[in-house]
Enzyme design. Structure first.
Site, PDB file in Angstrom:
ATOM      1  N   GLU A   1       0.828  -1.207   0.000  1.00 54.43           N
ATOM      2  CA  GLU A   1       0.000   0.000   0.000  1.00 54.43           C
ATOM      3  C   GLU A   1       0.862   1.256   0.000  1.00 54.43           C
ATOM      4  O   GLU A   1       1.976   1.257   0.498  1.00 54.43           O
ATOM      5  CB  GLU A   1      -0.917   0.037   1.236  1.00 54.43           C
ATOM      6  CG  GLU A   1      -2.082  -0.910   1.145  1.00 54.43           C
ATOM      7  CD  GLU A   1      -3.166  -0.591   2.177  1.00 54.43           C
ATOM      8  OE1 GLU A   1      -3.037   0.400   2.923  1.00 54.43           O
ATOM      9  OE2 GLU A   1      -4.142  -1.366   2.232  1.00 54.43           O
TER      10      GLU A   1
ATOM     11  N   HIS B   1      -4.790   6.706   0.486  1.00 54.29           N
ATOM     12  CA  HIS B   1      -4.009   5.469   0.470  1.00 54.29           C
ATOM     13  C   HIS B   1      -4.507   4.553  -0.624  1.00 54.29           C
ATOM     14  O   HIS B   1      -5.610   4.734  -1.145  1.00 54.29           O
ATOM     15  CB  HIS B   1      -3.997   4.795   1.852  1.00 54.29           C
ATOM     16  CG  HIS B   1      -5.266   4.107   2.245  1.00 54.29           C
ATOM     17  ND1 HIS B   1      -6.355   4.792   2.754  1.00 54.29           N
ATOM     18  CD2 HIS B   1      -5.625   2.806   2.194  1.00 54.29           C
ATOM     19  CE1 HIS B   1      -7.317   3.936   3.028  1.00 54.29           C
ATOM     20  NE2 HIS B   1      -6.914   2.709   2.689  1.00 54.29           N
TER      21      HIS B   1
ATOM     22  N   HIS C   1      -5.346   0.705  -2.328  1.00 54.25           N
ATOM     23  CA  HIS C   1      -5.794  -0.657  -2.080  1.00 54.25           C
ATOM     24  C   HIS C   1      -5.283  -1.522  -3.236  1.00 54.25           C
ATOM     25  O   HIS C   1      -5.864  -1.500  -4.319  1.00 54.25           O
ATOM     26  CB  HIS C   1      -7.320  -0.733  -2.002  1.00 54.25           C
ATOM     27  CG  HIS C   1      -7.871  -0.368  -0.671  1.00 54.25           C
ATOM     28  ND1 HIS C   1      -9.217  -0.377  -0.396  1.00 54.25           N
ATOM     29  CD2 HIS C   1      -7.245  -0.007   0.480  1.00 54.25           C
ATOM     30  CE1 HIS C   1      -9.407  -0.027   0.868  1.00 54.25           C
ATOM     31  NE2 HIS C   1      -8.231   0.220   1.419  1.00 54.25           N
TER      32      HIS C   1
ATOM     33  N   ASP D   1      -9.739   1.249   8.106  1.00 50.63           N
ATOM     34  CA  ASP D   1      -9.910   2.529   7.403  1.00 50.63           C
ATOM     35  C   ASP D   1     -10.997   3.356   8.079  1.00 50.63           C
ATOM     36  O   ASP D   1     -10.839   4.565   8.285  1.00 50.63           O
ATOM     37  CB  ASP D   1     -10.317   2.308   5.940  1.00 50.63           C
ATOM     38  CG  ASP D   1      -9.197   1.736   5.094  1.00 50.63           C
ATOM     39  OD1 ASP D   1      -8.030   1.805   5.514  1.00 50.63           O
ATOM     40  OD2 ASP D   1      -9.516   1.205   4.010  1.00 50.63           O
TER      41      ASP D   1
END
Ligand SMILES: [Zn+2]
Length: 138
Positions: free
Chosen positions: A41, A87, A89, A100
């Protein structure tokens, strides 16, 4: 003479209503960084100027693997231009995970997830309650 009283809640709420746009270059930079860190990630903070998210803020000490990216919230809380996080995935799912949701509720007010294969439209924005919100790209 009245002395203005700083109200963090009022400022935060007003500012959250004002953010409606994200600079196209921020999405492009996040996609490139996510491709670079794949299969792990990528995570960063988001900074805004006025009503527009204008920059990625690299967060010192960020660690990531395929399942998650972690950082110290306190590293970004001191920066008042930081409005949230972004961020990736690597799975491609544009849905906030349970961690999250906890992150979104505890730090910032606008959060973006970008998903594999990191094409230009592979992203979604969320508010503190993990509800999808619409951000215009400028
Ligand atoms: Zn996530």
């Amino acid at each position: 003479m009245d002395v203005p009283v700083f109200s963090r809640r009022r400022v935060t709420r007003r500012a959250a209503q004002e953010i409606r746009c994200i600079d196209h270059s921020v999405i492009q930079a996040a996609m490139e960084a996510s491709k670079h860190t794949y299969p792990n990630e990528f995570a960063a903070g988001l900074s805004a100027s006025g009503s527009t998210i204008t920059a990625l803020t690299l967060i010192p000490g960020t660690r990531s693997n395929f399942h998650s990216a972690s950082f110290n919230y306190h590293s970004i809380l001191g920066d008042f231009s930081t409005v949230g996080t972004i961020h990736s995935h690597p799975s491609g799912a544009l849905i906030p995970s349970a961690p999250d949701r906890r992150l979104f509720a505890s730090v910032g007010r606008i959060h973006v997830i970008v998903g594999y294969p990191f094409y230009e439209s592979d992203w979604c924005a969320f508010d503190r309650e993990s509800r999808r919100i619409s951000l215009s790209t400028v």
